[in-house]
Design an enzyme around this catalytic site. Structure first.
Site, PDB file in Angstrom:
ATOM      1  N   GLU A 170     -15.994  -9.761   9.528  1.00  0.00           N
ATOM      2  CA  GLU A 170     -16.112 -10.146   8.121  1.00  0.00           C
ATOM      3  C   GLU A 170     -14.698 -10.278   7.591  1.00  0.00           C
ATOM      4  O   GLU A 170     -13.773  -9.657   8.095  1.00  0.00           O
ATOM      5  CB  GLU A 170     -16.853  -9.063   7.343  1.00  0.00           C
ATOM      6  N   SER A 215       1.896  -1.180   3.681  1.00  0.00           N
ATOM      7  CA  SER A 215       0.864  -1.687   4.594  1.00  0.00           C
ATOM      8  C   SER A 215       1.064  -3.129   5.033  1.00  0.00           C
ATOM      9  O   SER A 215       0.602  -3.521   6.101  1.00  0.00           O
ATOM     10  CB  SER A 215      -0.516  -1.525   3.947  1.00  0.00           C
ATOM     11  N   LYS A 260      -3.204  -4.251   9.985  1.00  0.00           N
ATOM     12  CA  LYS A 260      -4.523  -4.627  10.505  1.00  0.00           C
ATOM     13  C   LYS A 260      -4.524  -4.850  12.016  1.00  0.00           C
ATOM     14  O   LYS A 260      -5.541  -4.671  12.680  1.00  0.00           O
ATOM     15  CB  LYS A 260      -5.049  -5.853   9.771  1.00  0.00           C
TER      16      LYS A 260
HETATM   17  C1  LIG Z   1      -6.402  -5.368   4.135  1.00  0.00           C
HETATM   18  C2  LIG Z   1      -5.189  -4.761   3.548  1.00  0.00           C
HETATM   19  C3  LIG Z   1      -5.238  -3.571   2.782  1.00  0.00           C
HETATM   20  C4  LIG Z   1      -6.520  -2.882   2.426  1.00  0.00           C
HETATM   21  O1  LIG Z   1      -7.231  -2.361   3.487  1.00  0.00           O
HETATM   22  P1  LIG Z   1      -7.268  -0.800   3.857  1.00  0.00           P
HETATM   23  O2  LIG Z   1      -8.373  -0.704   4.827  1.00  0.00           O
HETATM   24  O3  LIG Z   1      -7.524  -0.047   2.587  1.00  0.00           O
HETATM   25  O4  LIG Z   1      -5.946  -0.461   4.434  1.00  0.00           O
HETATM   26  C5  LIG Z   1      -4.056  -3.034   2.330  1.00  0.00           C
HETATM   27  N1  LIG Z   1      -2.866  -3.630   2.563  1.00  0.00           N
HETATM   28  C6  LIG Z   1      -2.783  -4.784   3.270  1.00  0.00           C
HETATM   29  C7  LIG Z   1      -1.450  -5.387   3.491  1.00  0.00           C
HETATM   30  C8  LIG Z   1      -3.933  -5.377   3.782  1.00  0.00           C
HETATM   31  O5  LIG Z   1      -3.828  -6.503   4.490  1.00  0.00           O
END
Ligand SMILES: *Cc1c(COP(=O)(O)O)cnc(C)c1O
Length: 401
Positions: free
Chosen positions: A121, A383, A99
């Site tokens: 948000e 992620s 993020k």
């Molecule tokens: C917020 C988040 C997501 C989901 O958001 P995307 O916009 O689909 O990437 C996925 N993995 C993590 C670790 C997150 O914090």
């Protein structure tokens, strides 16, 4: 002349002034927000073409954010699954997920536009924390809109945002969750657009957000492509996998491989929020995309073990990539995700975010079923890190023993 590369056949190009990805995307906002969206699009186009903006962004992501994040080959888990598994380690970026790439980009852009306030948000709180981080770094005011239900479920993240100097506003409208927080943030933006930038958290919303956020996240895919070439003697991985809520980490890694026709792209949604596979086209939050709705067109609540995937839609470019057949959309259920969370911890010493564990869960199932050929090279976008999810997983597992 603006070329609309997505309609001329190239994957993941510039959607042009209409912000269309095939039949999806667009800018479905009240008249009062149109000028703000147009101003933002112009500012982003200008900044993105400016080498000094790009250099400053790269420098912050490197020296503050910890980029480039590594690609790790998973020795033990690969052996167990009979494939070659690689992880792009966004869990190692500052604040523990991808993020940061987006909020640093939008924060710098807001400063360049002369705005002194960021609003955002948040659902589970992760994008709120990231925005509060960027606001602290750039010395900007920060207000985060969060559904009242979510402020209660995610108390610790509310406190984190406050520690970072942000104000958290509980949203009491509707179902008091993420969907309502986005509506409230859009409303607040209309009322304060002179000095305020709306820092939207995924590849969704009205044009230019889906495109702009994908561009800010494309650093993931660009780095990973280079890193894989070194690890795979110049080749691209056979499969690139990412979890998808709004779809920003998936879009970011896919962007690096969009023209790698030998690489299959797979996005894994939560089975309780699988917008592409179970949704139908509709309009929400300024965009036309695939949404989960009932027969009467009411938007349904997404439900998943991972709060970060609780979004009833997906970014419009994903709906388009699915239509084109360039990316495949699959889903993973909570049970398989819990297993995958523990599997990666035990075999590799990495606690993944529950969101990221969806991607691992699909890979494990596809390897077991033979859908992934033995020896296939598979790159997963990890992620985020799982520390935030440990207490929840403990409560679920202890409740069973
Ligand atoms: C917020 C988040 C997501 C989901 O958001 P995307 O916009 O689909 O990437 C996925 N993995 C993590 C670790 C997150 O914090």
């Amino acid at each position: 002349m603006t070329t609309d590369t997505t309609t001329t056949g190239a994957f993941m190009g510039d959607p042009g002034p209409t912000g269309r990805f095939g039949e999806f995307g667009g800018r479905y906002v009240p008249e009062s927000l149109v000028p703000a969206c147009i101003e933002l699009e112009a500012a982003f186009r200008d900044a993105w073409a400016d080498p000094s903006f790009r250099a400053e962004l790269d420098g912050i992501l490197r020296n503050y954010g910890g980029r480039p994040t590594p690609v790790t080959e998973c020795g033990r888990l690969s052996e167990q699954l009979g494939i070659r598994l690689f992880l792009k380690r966004e869990d190692l970026a500052h604040t523990g997920s991808h993020k940061l790439n987006n909020v640093i980009g939008q924060g710098l852009l807001a400063r360049r536009m002369g705005k002194r306030k960021l609003i955002a948000e948040t659902g589970a709180g992760q994008h709120g924390v990231a925005t509060a981080t960027a606001a602290a770094l750039f010395g900007m005011e920060c207000i985060v809109y969060m559904g009242e239900v979510d402020t209660q479920r995610q108390e610790l993240n509310v406190f984190r945002m406050e520690l970072l100097g942000a104000t958290v506003v509980p949203v009491t409208a509707g179902s008091r969750t993420l969907k309502d927080a986005v509506n409230e943030a859009l409303r607040a933006w209309v009322a304060s657009v002179d000095d305020t930038h709306y820092c939207l958290g995924s590849v969704m919303g009205p044009h230019p957000y889906p495109w702009m956020v994908r561009e800010f996240q494309s650093v993931i895919g660009e780095e990973a492509r280079e890193q894989c070439r070194i690890l795979l003697d110049g080749a691209d991985p056979d499969v690139v996998v990412a979890c998808a809520g709004g779809g920003s980490n998936a879009a970011g890694i896919f962007a690096g491989f969009a023209d790698a026709t030998g690489s299959e792209l797979v996005a894994v949604e939560a089975s309780g929020g699988a917008a592409v596979t179970t949704g139908i086209p509709g309009i929400l939050h300024g965009m036309r995309s695939a949404l989960i709705q009932d027969d009467a067109g009411q938007i349904l609540e997404a439900e998943s073990i991972s709060a970060g995937l609780d979004y009833p839609g997906i970014g419009p470019e994903h709906a388009h990539l699915a239509d084109l057949g360039r990316a495949r959309y699959v889903s993973a259920g909570d049970e398989a995700v819990l297993e995958a969370f523990q599997l990666l911890a035990r075999t590799e010493g990495i606690l993944p975010a529950l969101e990221s564990a969806h991607a691992i869960a699909w890979v494990a199932a596809a390897a077991a079923s033979g859908e992934l050929a033995p020896g296939a090279t598979v790159l997963v976008n990890l992620s985020g890190r799982g520390d935030k999810d440990v207490a929840q997983v403990r409560d679920i597992l202890r409740g069973r023993s």
